[in-house]
Design a protein around this motif. Structure first.
Motif, mmCIF file in Angstrom:
data_model
loop_
_atom_site.group_PDB
_atom_site.id
_atom_site.type_symbol
_atom_site.label_atom_id
_atom_site.label_comp_id
_atom_site.label_asym_id
_atom_site.label_seq_id
_atom_site.Cartn_x
_atom_site.Cartn_y
_atom_site.Cartn_z
ATOM 1 N N ASP A 88 2.325 1.496 -3.576
ATOM 2 C CA ASP A 88 1.133 2.118 -3.006
ATOM 3 C C ASP A 88 0.920 1.571 -1.593
ATOM 4 N N GLU A 90 -1.486 1.717 0.430
ATOM 5 C CA GLU A 90 -2.802 1.119 0.652
ATOM 6 C C GLU A 90 -2.842 -0.315 0.125
ATOM 7 N N SER A 93 -0.740 -2.517 2.446
ATOM 8 C CA SER A 93 -1.481 -2.698 3.689
ATOM 9 C C SER A 93 -2.573 -3.752 3.504
ATOM 10 N N ALA A 94 -3.268 -3.694 2.356
ATOM 11 C CA ALA A 94 -4.295 -4.701 2.063
ATOM 12 C C ALA A 94 -3.653 -6.078 1.897
#
Length: 284
Positions: A88, A90, A93-94
């Protein structure tokens, strides 16, 4: 370890009762420790620490200074929730944002070593060649960030993707950064059925610090007292001496619910000192 002196003994944050940093530092010093390992786990409360400004970081640093306590290491386990190998975008990225902020906080607190977990994904999805590759690619990016921040990253071999020191060293050598080393937990390795005494030499010259606790077969419990499990402490200390390791030994215990936590952490430090002396005297 140096043959003529004790190593730096560090204590993991969760080994003491949750309280103000000043009081936790005071307890650590009273129990005979010289360094405190900050926990940045996957909980919202500890992840928020990554956004401390200069004022909050300065308050913690000054409290450590008052109690004559160093904050040499950070245990960054927040990637359990935001793994660097996730499919994923996202989530990855987190995870990279967490990495960026951890390095920034480390610089402000004088932290030298940030421990990274060796798993590509945790329990969110199945491991694949793609998740492993993505993990290595993102650790490469993180190591370049660490070089700019002048803070060392050190991968912990754990259950899952990177099990042993030799597995982890393959990644370290592939990335080839002076700011990426390893941070083995000898009890974790032992509980996986891998002999830490055989594994430690595979990391010679690249071990930044070592997590110390006792272990039981197939159990990853950090609450048992030192000497009650089946880890060969004498063999571990002898091997660390043989390979010339002289970095911190950090006690990883989970005592947040124990009223007698001071007795437990003091016993752990005394146990290590006794067995280090025993090994060195027998090897003279």
């Amino acid at each position: 370890m140096m043959s003529d002196e004790m190593p730096v003994f560090g204590i993991y944050e969760k080994a003491v009762r949750p309280q103000s940093f000043e009081d936790m530092f005071r307890d650590a010093r009273k129990a005979g420790y010289q360094s405190f390992e900050l926990s940045i786990d996957a909980s919202n409360g500890r992840l928020k620490r990554l956004f401390w400004g200069k004022k909050e970081a300065a308050e913690v640093w000054q409290a450590a200074l008052r109690q004559d306590m160093k904050i040499l290491t950070m245990c960054l386990s927040g990637h359990k929730r935001f793994p660097l190998g996730s499919s994923d975008p996202e989530i990855t990225s987190a995870g990279m944002k967490i990495m960026e902020k951890a390095l920034e906080l480390g610089g402000r607190l004088g932290i030298r070593i940030i421990q990274l977990s060796g798993f590509d994904v945790y329990d969110q999805e199945e491991r694949t060649e793609e998740t492993r590759k993505r993990y290595v690619d993102n650790v490469f990016r993180a190591s370049r960030m660490a070089e700019r921040a002048c803070v060392m990253l050190a991968i912990e071999p754990v259950e899952g993707n990177l099990l042993a020191v030799r597995d982890t060293m393959e990644v370290v050598r592939k990335i080839d950064s002076h700011c990426l080393q390893i941070y083995p937990d000898v009890a974790n390795i032992n509980s996986l059925g891998i002999d830490p005494i055989q594994e430690l030499p595979c990391g010679k010259g690249h071990i930044a610090a070592v997590h110390m606790r006792d272990s039981l077969p197939g159990i990853y419990d950090a609450t048992i007292p030192f000497g009650s499990g089946y880890l060969d402490f004498d063999g571990v200390f002898r091997k660390l001496d043989e390979i010339g390791f002289c970095g911190p030994l950090v006690v990883e215990m989970w005592n947040t619910e124990r009223t007698e936590y001071m007795e437990w952490i003091r016993q752990a430090r005394e146990y290590m000192e006794t067995h280090i002396r025993k090994v060195r005297e027998s090897d003279v």
